[in-house]
Design a protein around this motif. Sequence first.
Motif, PDB file in Angstrom:
ATOM      1  N   PHE A   1      28.100  45.772  34.978  1.00 49.79           N
ATOM      2  CA  PHE A   1      26.688  45.952  33.990  1.00 49.79           C
ATOM      3  C   PHE A   1      26.340  46.301  35.134  1.00 49.79           C
ATOM      4  N   GLN A   2      24.615  47.339  35.133  1.00 47.90           N
ATOM      5  CA  GLN A   2      24.181  47.528  36.110  1.00 47.90           C
ATOM      6  C   GLN A   2      22.621  46.828  36.245  1.00 47.90           C
ATOM      7  N   ARG A   3      22.059  46.289  37.059  1.00 45.75           N
ATOM      8  CA  ARG A   3      21.112  46.041  37.180  1.00 45.75           C
ATOM      9  C   ARG A   3      20.093  46.251  38.432  1.00 45.75           C
ATOM     10  N   GLY A   4      18.983  46.975  38.459  1.00 46.35           N
ATOM     11  CA  GLY A   4      18.599  47.728  39.354  1.00 46.35           C
ATOM     12  C   GLY A   4      19.322  48.396  40.282  1.00 46.35           C
ATOM     13  N   LEU A   5      19.609  47.395  41.332  1.00 46.20           N
ATOM     14  CA  LEU A   5      20.560  48.191  42.883  1.00 46.20           C
ATOM     15  C   LEU A   5      21.874  46.822  42.266  1.00 46.20           C
ATOM     16  N   GLY A   6      21.709  46.336  42.003  1.00 45.23           N
ATOM     17  CA  GLY A   6      22.788  44.757  41.978  1.00 45.23           C
ATOM     18  C   GLY A   6      24.007  45.602  40.507  1.00 45.23           C
ATOM     19  N   ARG A   7      25.312  45.630  40.872  1.00 48.06           N
ATOM     20  CA  ARG A   7      26.375  45.243  40.460  1.00 48.06           C
ATOM     21  C   ARG A   7      26.916  44.082  39.679  1.00 48.06           C
ATOM     22  N   ILE A   8      27.066  44.026  38.389  1.00 52.00           N
ATOM     23  CA  ILE A   8      27.365  42.423  37.580  1.00 52.00           C
ATOM     24  C   ILE A   8      28.319  42.830  36.775  1.00 52.00           C
ATOM     25  N   PHE A   9      29.655  41.457  36.925  1.00 54.21           N
ATOM     26  CA  PHE A   9      30.167  41.885  36.434  1.00 54.21           C
ATOM     27  C   PHE A   9      30.949  40.743  35.637  1.00 54.21           C
ATOM     28  N   TYR A  10      30.507  40.337  34.326  1.00 55.15           N
ATOM     29  CA  TYR A  10      30.901  39.384  33.651  1.00 55.15           C
ATOM     30  C   TYR A  10      32.573  38.798  33.331  1.00 55.15           C
ATOM     31  N   PHE A  11      32.952  37.831  33.389  1.00 56.73           N
ATOM     32  CA  PHE A  11      35.190  37.913  33.219  1.00 56.73           C
ATOM     33  C   PHE A  11      34.775  36.393  32.358  1.00 56.73           C
ATOM     34  N   ALA A  12      35.010  36.424  31.007  1.00 57.62           N
ATOM     35  CA  ALA A  12      35.089  35.308  30.802  1.00 57.62           C
ATOM     36  C   ALA A  12      36.322  34.110  30.544  1.00 57.62           C
ATOM     37  N   PRO A  13      37.581  35.071  30.686  1.00 58.66           N
ATOM     38  CA  PRO A  13      38.324  33.478  31.408  1.00 58.66           C
ATOM     39  C   PRO A  13      38.106  32.523  32.474  1.00 58.66           C
ATOM     40  N   GLY A  14      38.574  31.144  32.053  1.00 62.18           N
ATOM     41  CA  GLY A  14      38.932  30.235  32.945  1.00 62.18           C
ATOM     42  C   GLY A  14      37.970  28.449  32.737  1.00 62.18           C
ATOM     43  N   HIS A  15      38.240  28.413  31.948  1.00 65.46           N
ATOM     44  CA  HIS A  15      38.202  26.688  31.027  1.00 65.46           C
ATOM     45  C   HIS A  15      39.157  25.888  32.161  1.00 65.46           C
ATOM     46  N   GLU A  16      38.067  25.564  32.278  1.00 68.23           N
ATOM     47  CA  GLU A  16      38.431  24.366  32.511  1.00 68.23           C
ATOM     48  C   GLU A  16      39.993  22.858  32.996  1.00 68.23           C
ATOM     49  N   GLU A  17      39.158  23.094  31.551  1.00 70.09           N
ATOM     50  CA  GLU A  17      41.037  22.373  31.569  1.00 70.09           C
ATOM     51  C   GLU A  17      42.510  22.886  31.315  1.00 70.09           C
ATOM     52  N   TYR A  18      42.300  25.091  32.105  1.00 70.95           N
ATOM     53  CA  TYR A  18      43.521  25.076  31.666  1.00 70.95           C
ATOM     54  C   TYR A  18      43.056  25.973  32.874  1.00 70.95           C
ATOM     55  N   PRO A  19      45.052  25.959  33.823  1.00 71.69           N
ATOM     56  CA  PRO A  19      45.267  26.495  35.221  1.00 71.69           C
ATOM     57  C   PRO A  19      44.797  28.497  35.502  1.00 71.69           C
ATOM     58  N   THR A  20      43.711  28.463  34.533  1.00 70.10           N
ATOM     59  CA  THR A  20      43.667  30.122  34.661  1.00 70.10           C
ATOM     60  C   THR A  20      43.311  30.604  36.403  1.00 70.10           C
ATOM     61  N   TYR A  21      42.419  29.800  36.792  1.00 64.55           N
ATOM     62  CA  TYR A  21      42.412  30.270  38.635  1.00 64.55           C
ATOM     63  C   TYR A  21      43.670  30.327  39.334  1.00 64.55           C
ATOM     64  N   PHE A  22      44.516  30.486  39.039  1.00 62.03           N
ATOM     65  CA  PHE A  22      45.844  29.851  39.361  1.00 62.03           C
ATOM     66  C   PHE A  22      46.857  31.292  38.869  1.00 62.03           C
ATOM     67  N   HIS A  23      46.391  31.851  38.190  1.00 58.68           N
ATOM     68  CA  HIS A  23      47.135  33.316  37.561  1.00 58.68           C
ATOM     69  C   HIS A  23      46.895  34.615  38.417  1.00 58.68           C
ATOM     70  N   ALA A  24      48.150  35.147  38.695  1.00 59.30           N
ATOM     71  CA  ALA A  24      47.868  36.244  39.490  1.00 59.30           C
ATOM     72  C   ALA A  24      47.334  37.200  39.839  1.00 59.30           C
ATOM     73  N   ASP A  25      47.586  37.608  38.247  1.00 61.16           N
ATOM     74  CA  ASP A  25      46.248  38.753  37.550  1.00 61.16           C
ATOM     75  C   ASP A  25      44.756  39.068  37.461  1.00 61.16           C
ATOM     76  N   ILE A  26      44.309  37.297  37.387  1.00 61.52           N
ATOM     77  CA  ILE A  26      43.341  36.755  37.111  1.00 61.52           C
ATOM     78  C   ILE A  26      42.630  36.478  38.858  1.00 61.52           C
ATOM     79  N   LEU A  27      43.382  36.379  39.375  1.00 61.05           N
ATOM     80  CA  LEU A  27      42.918  36.459  41.034  1.00 61.05           C
ATOM     81  C   LEU A  27      43.148  37.536  41.195  1.00 61.05           C
TER      82      LEU A  27
END
Length: 244
Positions: A184-210
Amino acid sequence: MQKIKVTIWNEFRHEKNDLPVKAIYPAGMHRAIADGIAAEDLEIRLASLDEPEQGLPDALLASTDVLFWWGHRFHAEVADALVEKIQRRVLGGMGLVALHSSHMSKIFRALMGTSCTLICRVAGERERLWTVDPSHPIAAGIGRCIELEREEMYGERFDIPDDGHLIFNSWFEGGEVFRSGVAFQRGLGRIFYFAPGHEEYPTYFHADILRVLGNAARWAAPVLPPQELRCEKVPPREQLGRAR
């Protein structure tokens, strides 16, 4: 080289109070993200809810180019005054990357102007994030899809504004689909919403997610100096044709 100043904010309570989560992310999800996207062009700082000034004192916020936000159960504790400060910074050009349950955070809902509600289910099911727009900078280096062995299901309808640019669309093992990566764009700022990342799973170690998150930090970085958006009275550029 001028570095992009990235601040990664996290509630940082699940990792301290929930032993299975602590086993996956002993130093916090924000640390896992920071380590995973670390690069020469990024200057990364960490912040969390229980720190003084809820982790974002004025000086840190003012020097942030891109703010990552991971929230889940404690949205209500974030001070309204802080939310207003972040919103002003985004409208003035700061980037925001809203992660996982941050769809219900005060700051994301304030910027979207909608309820941001969805349907969900925690069942450890397979998720495929299909790359809808491979030409977008956030999708650089990502193939046709990212496959996660286990994630929380988020499903439609996702109540976000229609002006979002869809980059990733997810399918879940249980059959639901979800707009899981939207810009999204709001004013002059860019926003990205990204859904994966539930705390019970190691999603934030996945190379493509990073890789997606690193790309998002660079895409969301300001393209202009920070500005305070306001209405101005200005003189005419040309001579007016009749007396006033």
